[in-house]
Design a protein around this motif. Structure first.
Motif: not given
Ligand code: TXA
Ligand code: MG
Length: 332
Positions: A242-245, A248-254, A271-278, A311-315
């Motif tokens: 569960f990703v709220t920033s 956090e997204l960079s950390a999970v991606r790494d 969506s553009p912030a998530a890697p294309g292969h996901w 899962a990228l958190a909604p507002p």
């Protein structure tokens, strides 16, 4: 192989099965419920067995409308009356002192009962069918129609996948299509002067505040025996992150290697912030659509055999608060 329960679209057939102490999975505007007559100890016992749910967890009694409140509750606080008038039928559950006849099996031995009038027309039709001189205010006990701790079903097919082998051949699944809201009802504990939110859901805190004072959420933490409040709940087999920033997204991606099978759930604008292969499991355009699609997306991750769901958190506003709550628990 055990025969699967039958699907139907007939509220009359559903009512007939319920009257015979059978179980019927019923559509509501939030999620599908596993219903049995609240006045039938045999049906209520089977609900717990079918879900694999601990006996001490109370279930919601679903009623036709506000006129049924006094059949199931007593000493009803004014806050409850105001809320029922404002939000029923709809995704709001009130917790109020129980009437004397309400069984410990329904309430988990607590002195209160949880009541809700769903707005799905098929559910309402079942309650109307059940109404008679001997049963003037029928109540249907119905937890979400999933195995204990699993993801709630938002279509009839999900119910069959989840409970098919646990239901009996004479039980029914009433197919009312996809649930319009997609996450569970808001649960409020009604007190004389204010209410405590025990679970966020389809009615937002801002909406509640227009009608009654809402107590500080810290009070919520001490609320007993709400299974949805267990740390791990609503969880698929895939590991949920569960990703709220962005950090956090960079950390999970790494952290997740290129080999991990990752699905992502996020608003289309993120969506553009998530890697294309996901794998895009859901890219809803709005927070309301996010609520409708989130449980189906978690299920799909398991169907696809994915190891992770990001899962990228909604507002954290409106129904976004309920989505965040469920994703947080799914990730525990
Ligand atoms: O949207 C919903 O509420 C769905 C649909 C089917 O109506 N139902 C649902 O039921 O989510 P369930 O059993 O999965 O969650 C109901 C929650 C549980 O967390 C339970 O502990 C709480 O309601 N509850 C029931 N009776 C209660 C009571 N007397 N006091 C406090 N919490 C109660
Ligand atoms: Mg549930």
């Amino acid at each position: 192989m055990a025969p699967l329960p039958r699907f139907t679209d007939s509220p009359a057939l559903a009512a007939e099965a319920l009257r015979a102490d059978g179980l019927v999975a019923l559509p509501t505007e939030t999620v599908y419920g596993l219903g049995g007559l609240a006045s039938s100890p045999a049906a209520v016992a089977r609900i717990f067995a079918t879900k694999g749910r601990p006996a001490t967890h109370p279930v919601i009694v679903h009623v036709r409308d506000s006129t049924a409140v006094d059949a199931w509750a007593k000493d009803v606080p004014d806050t409850a009356r105001l809320l029922v008038d404002a939000f029923w039928p709809g995704p709001l559950t009130i917790v109020v002192p129980r009437a004397d006849h309400v069984s410990d099996a329904i309430t988990g031995g607590q002195p209160t009962v949880a009541l809700r009038a769903p707005s799905h027309p098929m559910f309402a039709a079942v309650l109307t069918e059940l109404t008679s001189e001997t049963l003037p205010a029928p109540g249907i006990a119905a937890p979400s129609a999933n195995r204990f701790g699993q993801v709630s079903p938002t279509t009839a097919a999900h119910v069959s996948d989840e409970l098919g082998t646990h239901l009996r051949a004479d039980d029914l699944i009433l197919d009312g299509g996809e649930c319009a809201v997609g996450v569970e009802s808001t649960i409020v504990i009604c007190r004389e002067r204010d209410v405590v939110i025990a679970r966020s859901g389809g009615v937002t805190e801002a909406q509640l505040r227009e009608v009654v004072p809402v107590a500080d959420s810290a009070a919520t933490r001490s609320t007993p025996r709400v299974p949805g409040s267990l740390a791990s709940h609503y969880a698929p087999t895939a590991q949920v992150r569960f990703v709220t920033s962005n950090a956090e997204l960079s950390a999970v991606r790494d952290e997740l290697s290129l080999n991990a099978d990752v699905g992502v759930v996020c608003l289309a604008c993120d969506s553009p912030a998530a890697p294309g292969h996901w794998i895009r499991l859901a890219t809803p355009a709005s927070v309301e659509q996010y609520a409708r699609e989130v449980y189906a997306a978690l299920r799909r991750a398991d169907e696809l055999g994915l190891t992770h769901v990001v899962a990228l958190a909604p507002p954290d506003t409106g129904i976004g608060t309920a989505i965040r709550d469920r994703l947080q628990r799914a990730s525990s």
